[in-house]
Write an enzyme that holds these catalytic residues in place. Structure first.
Site, mmCIF file in Angstrom:
data_model
loop_
_atom_site.group_PDB
_atom_site.id
_atom_site.type_symbol
_atom_site.label_atom_id
_atom_site.label_comp_id
_atom_site.label_asym_id
_atom_site.label_seq_id
_atom_site.Cartn_x
_atom_site.Cartn_y
_atom_site.Cartn_z
ATOM 1 N N ASP A 326 0.831 -1.209 0.000
ATOM 2 C CA ASP A 326 0.000 0.000 0.000
ATOM 3 C C ASP A 326 0.865 1.259 0.000
ATOM 4 O O ASP A 326 2.002 1.251 0.459
ATOM 5 C CB ASP A 326 -0.918 0.016 1.236
ATOM 6 C CG ASP A 326 -0.134 -0.072 2.530
ATOM 7 O OD1 ASP A 326 0.853 -0.849 2.573
ATOM 8 O OD2 ASP A 326 -0.464 0.636 3.497
ATOM 9 N N GLU A 327 0.284 2.323 -0.488
ATOM 10 C CA GLU A 327 0.841 3.678 -0.380
ATOM 11 C C GLU A 327 2.333 3.750 -0.710
ATOM 12 O O GLU A 327 3.090 4.424 -0.029
ATOM 13 C CB GLU A 327 0.605 4.207 1.053
ATOM 14 C CG GLU A 327 -0.859 4.295 1.404
ATOM 15 C CD GLU A 327 -1.106 4.681 2.855
ATOM 16 O OE1 GLU A 327 -1.903 5.594 3.074
ATOM 17 O OE2 GLU A 327 -0.515 4.069 3.760
HETATM 18 C C1 ACM Z 1 -3.735 1.317 4.405
HETATM 19 O O1 ACM Z 1 -4.596 1.802 5.155
HETATM 20 N N1 ACM Z 1 -2.692 2.039 4.020
HETATM 21 C C2 ACM Z 1 -3.835 -0.055 3.941
#
Ligand code: ACM
Length: 513
Positions: A326-327
């Site tokens: 993620d991110e």
């Molecule tokens: C997330 O909340 N960055 C998975």
């Protein structure tokens, strides 16, 4: 008729025909709500002569029997034994019937005035049936010291089985570190509500929390702090095995997450060679996201990841390995795609199925991979188009670090305020257009820990939302509605108190009735 016979009958009745308290099984506050309940209006009673009967020599069944005996003995003060033949009265009978009519995790509970019989096709079903029995007893059953009875349970039949096979919660032990004892308590909460997955977010920018023997600085340096600059901590491999066993004994699968290629500052601070410029980063104790990245075009990066996945997979009996993903705002898109696909093959090499946050849906996922929807419908639909399954964790509904309302002192509100009704009133198969139960593995509620520093704070954010996520994962949609649920939840308030859980007394729940 002789006077003697009458006397004998009366005496017999004194022993066995004491009047039973009428009780209505259909009005009990069971969470998650069972599939079907038939009430017969009387009650069964656990007394000093109750034993737990196990006829087969099944060691898993024996373990759940001991677990039940331990729970009951602690709060009733009775010495409840396991026996292999039903000789007494007020017996609790545990039975495995592989041909039984209920699914893999289902159970059937048959309660008469004289006996309580719990049948399942697998020990997991017996374990879930035991959680139902706990909730049918007075709240004092959850106390760790002996309480006054009577220990009555309404009579009738419950047939029950879950909607989804994956019913999880996540704990972020990276932003703040939590002890093995805290994790075990969290596991007990999940078990009580028939959840079967604990996802541990084991690494992030602020800390690396799992010992990797081939890369020792990860923990000695990378685990030495946390958000706010506290001393952090980490699990030794023995600690991790202890958590895995404790969870496994409660039919809970541990899903370990090593978040990459972003969210990796703790690793980048521990080993200079993981950085593209060969310069170790400073440890980080703030709460920004999206600034770190592993160096995706260095071979040492994949040697490192291979070692981490190998060591952690060897200690993890469950089928999944979560790679985060993620991110990754500090990773170029083409580098991200290459990286995730290469890591996916390493995860598969060690016999695990890859889970990634929904961004990983952009990559060439294999059909055995899983994405965890938190934010992007688009990426999740891309994943499903490649045959991957989805875990539903919409941030707006399931993120337990979101404040209940504007007055909640802990937590964030970037996704939403999530009052208890908001957390409950949504359906996984209706949340994203185009995602149906065919694609959905189950539900998971994450607790991120930037603002959560100790067990009391964990409890306050998790309770009373967690039972709602458990019900979403277990109970079919047609049996769920807020009015009915909030009534049942209100009757769990004194259970939370008996368990010494520090919970949020939402005004939307009629606690005092
Ligand atoms: C997330 O909340 N960055 C998975």
């Amino acid at each position: 008729m002789s006077r003697l016979l009458l006397t004998i009958t009366a005496l017999g009745c004194l022993i066995s025909c004491e009047t039973r308290t009428p009780k209505d099984l259909s009005k009990e506050s069971i969470i998650p709500r069972p599939a079907s309940i038939t009430a017969t209006g009387s009650s069964f009673r656990i007394t000093g002569s109750t034993s737990i009967v196990i006829t087969e020599g099944d060691s898993d069944l024996e373990w759940v029997g001991q677990y039940l005996a331990g729970l009951l003995s602690e709060s009733t003060g009775f010495d409840i034994d396991l026996v292999d033949e039903n000789k007494g009265s007020e017996s609790i009978i545990l039975k495995i019937d592989p041909e039984g009519p209920i699914g893999e995790e289902g159970y059937e509970l048959n309660i008469t005035e004289d006996e309580l019989t719990l049948t399942a096709t697998q020990p997991a079903g017996i374990f879930y049936g035991i959680q139902t029995v706990r909730q049918l007893l007075p709240a004092g059953i959850e106390s760790s010291t002996p309480q006054e009875g009577p220990w009555e349970i309404a009579t009738g039949t419950i047939l029950d089985n879950p909607r989804y096979g994956y019913r999880g919660a996540m704990l972020d032990v990276a932003r703040h570190f939590f002890s093995v004892e805290d994790v075990k308590r969290y596991i007990d909460f999940l078990a009580y509500y028939k959840m079967n997955v604990l996802h541990l977010h084991l690494s992030d920018d602020q800390g690396w929390r799992i010992e990797i023997k081939s890369w020792p600085n990860l923990t000695s340096h990378g685990g030495s702090t946390e958000v706010g600059g506290g001393e952090g901590g980490y699990y030794t491999q023995d600690n991790y095995r202890e958590i895995v066993k404790y969870a496994n004994d409660r039919y809970i699968t541990i899903v370990p997450e090593i978040d990459m290629p972003g969210h990796t500052n703790a690793a980048l601070a521990s080993y200079a060679e993981l950085n593209c410029d060969n310069k170790a980063r400073e440890l980080y104790t703030g709460t920004e996201v999206g600034f770190s990245s592993l160096c995706t075009d260095k071979e040492i990066t994949y040697e490192f990841i291979d070692d981490v996945i190998r060591e952690l997979s060897e200690m993890t009996p469950g089928p999944y390995f979560h790679i985060g993903g993620d991110e990754s705002h500090a990773t170029k898109k083409e580098d991200y795609l290459y990286f995730v696909e290469r890591v996916q093959s390493i995860v598969n090499k060690y016999g695990k199925r890859m889970i990634g946050w929904d961004e990983t849906g952009q990559t060439q996922l294999l059909p055995n991979s899983v994405v965890q929807f938190w934010n992007s419908s688009e990426y999740s639909l891309q994943a499903v188009a490649k045959g991957a399954k989805v875990i539903m964790s919409p941030a707006k509904k399931t993120y337990m670090d979101m404040k209940y309302d504007s007055t909640t002192s802990l937590g964030y509100d970037w996704a939403a305020y999530i009052e208890v009704d908001d957390g409950y009133q949504w359906d996984p198969a209706e949340y994203v257009d185009g995602l149906t139960d065919e694609n959905i593995l189950g539900v998971e509620a994450p607790l991120w820990s930037e603002t959560v520093t100790n067990m009391e704070e964990i409890e306050y954010m998790v309770f009373p939302r967690l039972p709602g996520y458990a019900e979403i994962g277990w109970t079919s949609a047609v049996l769920r509605d807020w009015e009915n649920y909030s009534e049942r939840l209100s009757n769990h308030g004194d259970r939370f108190e008996a368990m010494e859980i520090d919970f949020y007394r939402s005004e939307l729940v009629p606690w005092d009735k």
